[in-house]
Design an enzyme around this catalytic site. Sequence first.
Site, PDB file in Angstrom:
ATOM      1  N   THR A  95      30.114 -49.436  60.501  1.00 51.03           N
ATOM      2  CA  THR A  95      31.013 -48.923  59.455  1.00 51.03           C
ATOM      3  C   THR A  95      31.486 -47.508  59.758  1.00 51.03           C
ATOM      4  OG1 THR A  95      29.921 -50.290  57.793  1.00 51.03           O
ATOM      5  CG2 THR A  95      31.179 -48.406  56.993  1.00 51.03           C
ATOM      6  N   VAL A  96      30.551 -46.634  60.136  1.00 50.32           N
ATOM      7  CA  VAL A  96      30.913 -45.227  60.357  1.00 50.32           C
ATOM      8  C   VAL A  96      31.671 -45.059  61.666  1.00 50.32           C
ATOM      9  CG1 VAL A  96      30.025 -42.893  60.646  1.00 50.32           C
ATOM     10  CG2 VAL A  96      28.982 -44.426  58.969  1.00 50.32           C
ATOM     11  N   ALA A 154      33.524 -47.189  63.358  1.00 53.09           N
ATOM     12  CA  ALA A 154      34.892 -47.682  63.205  1.00 53.09           C
ATOM     13  C   ALA A 154      35.705 -46.740  62.322  1.00 53.09           C
ATOM     14  CB  ALA A 154      34.872 -49.092  62.617  1.00 53.09           C
ATOM     15  N   ALA A 164      30.241 -47.157  72.869  1.00 50.79           N
ATOM     16  CA  ALA A 164      29.052 -47.944  73.222  1.00 50.79           C
ATOM     17  C   ALA A 164      28.597 -48.690  71.984  1.00 50.79           C
ATOM     18  CB  ALA A 164      27.938 -47.049  73.749  1.00 50.79           C
ATOM     19  N   ARG A 198      26.483 -52.793  70.827  1.00 51.60           N
ATOM     20  CA  ARG A 198      25.718 -53.918  71.363  1.00 51.60           C
ATOM     21  C   ARG A 198      26.552 -55.167  71.613  1.00 51.60           C
ATOM     22  NH1 ARG A 198      20.724 -54.094  67.206  1.00 51.60           N
ATOM     23  NH2 ARG A 198      22.466 -53.697  65.798  1.00 51.60           N
ATOM     24  N   LYS A 215      20.386 -39.027  59.729  1.00 52.62           N
ATOM     25  CA  LYS A 215      19.466 -38.176  58.960  1.00 52.62           C
ATOM     26  C   LYS A 215      18.018 -38.390  59.352  1.00 52.62           C
ATOM     27  CE  LYS A 215      20.422 -41.923  56.122  1.00 52.62           C
ATOM     28  NZ  LYS A 215      21.694 -42.667  56.053  1.00 52.62           N
ATOM     29  N   ILE A 265      30.403 -34.932  51.366  1.00 50.31           N
ATOM     30  CA  ILE A 265      30.194 -33.648  50.684  1.00 50.31           C
ATOM     31  C   ILE A 265      29.804 -32.606  51.735  1.00 50.31           C
ATOM     32  CG2 ILE A 265      28.877 -32.428  48.921  1.00 50.31           C
ATOM     33  CD1 ILE A 265      28.272 -35.119  47.625  1.00 50.31           C
ATOM     34  N   LYS A 271      17.083 -36.639  53.869  1.00 51.76           N
ATOM     35  CA  LYS A 271      18.149 -35.676  53.589  1.00 51.76           C
ATOM     36  C   LYS A 271      17.597 -34.384  52.997  1.00 51.76           C
ATOM     37  CE  LYS A 271      21.211 -39.598  52.779  1.00 51.76           C
ATOM     38  NZ  LYS A 271      21.861 -40.455  51.758  1.00 51.76           N
TER      39      LYS A 271
END
Length: 430
Positions: free
Chosen positions: A14-15, A17, A44, A46, A107, A138, A207
Site C-alpha cells: 500500500t505505501v 505503491a 524490490a 516479492r 516504526k 502528521i 511509535k
Amino acid sequence: MSAPLKVGIAGLGTVGAGVLRVLRDNADLIAARAGRPIVPVAVAARDRTRERGVPLTGLRWHDDPVALAADPDVDAVAELIGGAEGPARALVEASIGAGRPVVTANKALIAIHGAAIAAAAEARGVTLAFEAAVAGGIPVIKTLREGLAANRIGRIAGILNGTCNYILTVMREQGRGFDEVLADAQALGYAEADPSFDIDGVDAAHKLAILAALAFGRPVDFSALHVEGIRQVSAIDIAFARELGLRIKLLGIASRGPRGIEARVHPCMVPEASPIARVDGVFNAVVIEGDFVGRVMLEGRGAGAGPTASAVVADLIDIARDRRTPVWGAAASALEAAPSVPMAAHTGPYYLRLMVLDRPGVIADVTAILRDQGVSLESMLQRGRSPGEAVPVVLTTHETGEAAMQSALSRIAALPTVVEPPAMIRIEPG
C-alpha cells in the site's frame, strides 16, 4: 535544475505503491520544492506478477531488496517492507554501510534497533529519515525535532493507532461490544486478520518509543515502555465513562519528571471536553507540551497509502535539498541516559468497576481495602437494588499510586462477593 535524486523503493504494498503515485502525480511540484526531480529508478518486492495499481515500466526490479543498497544508479533508498528484522533491517543497514541515505516508514525497526542504526548513520555521515514511521501524514517527527527544537518537552500524549481509535469510537457511538466491532473493522480493512499488534498496544508502543526518544533527547528504548491494549475495554465501561463526562481512548503517554522518563501505552479515560477526546474514527492525534511554546496539538490520518506516502516523499525532498538533521535531534554524544520510571511508580486518578453481589456490607468491605491501601475515593456510582444478584459498582479515586491501586485490586478480586475481575482504567487530563 540539479541532477535528479534517483530513488530505489523496497516494498510495493500500500505505501510503496502510494509513494510511486505521489512521485509521479506531483512530479513538477516536488521538483520545485526539492530543487531537482525525484525519480524512482528501481524497486524490490516479492511477487513480480501481482497487480500494484501503478505502472512499473522503466523500473529495474530486484528480487532481493538488499541489492538496492549496491545498485550504482540508486542515490537514496526508501525501505517500505516493514518488520524489525529480516530484509527490512538488512536493507537499512546495508544502505547506510554503502553511504546511501535511507527513508523508512518502519516504526518497529526504529523503535527496537533505532539506537544502533542511528549511530551507524551518524558515523557514516548519511541521513536516516523516518517521518512516516509515526502517525502517517502528521508531521510530528519534524515538529519535535525541528519546529520545537528550542523547547524542553515535558509531556507528549497521543492517539497513535487508528484501528483502536476506530473500534473505541464505534463502541461508544453504537453501544456494541469489542469482539463485534473488531470483526467489522477487519471486514472494512481497518484491522488486520491478526490484529494483535494493534489491539494489544504494540504498534502504538513502537511509535511512542520513537516520540519519547525525540522529545527527551535520550536513546530510543522500547523495553522501557509499559504496554496494555484494549481487549478488556467493555461497552459497560464506555457507558459509565459517558455518565462521568469521560471518553475512553488508547493513549501513548511519555513525560519527564524529577525521577526520570515515564512512558506507557494503555486505555485512558479523558474528559469529553478535551480536544483529544474528540478525535474519532481512524484519525490520530498528538499533544506536545513545551516549556516555551505551551501546548501544541497535531491531528490527521495516521495510516493509509496517501498520508504515509506523503511523509515518505517529504523526507526524500529533504534529502534532495541536502537538509540534514541529527536522527534524534542532537548528536549521539549529546543524548542523555535519563532513567526510566517504572509503571509501579505512576500516580494519578483511577476508574474502578466492580461486579458485586448485592448484599449488605459489600461496599464497606471494598472501601475498607481501599482505605488500608491509602486510596481516597472521589465518587461512587451504584445502580438500583437487586438483592442477591450481581450489580455494577463504579468508583473513581483521587490521585493515588499505581502500586497501592494494584495491591487493592488484588485484595478486592479475592472477596467472595466480587464475581468477576475488577475493571480498572487510568484517568488522564487529555
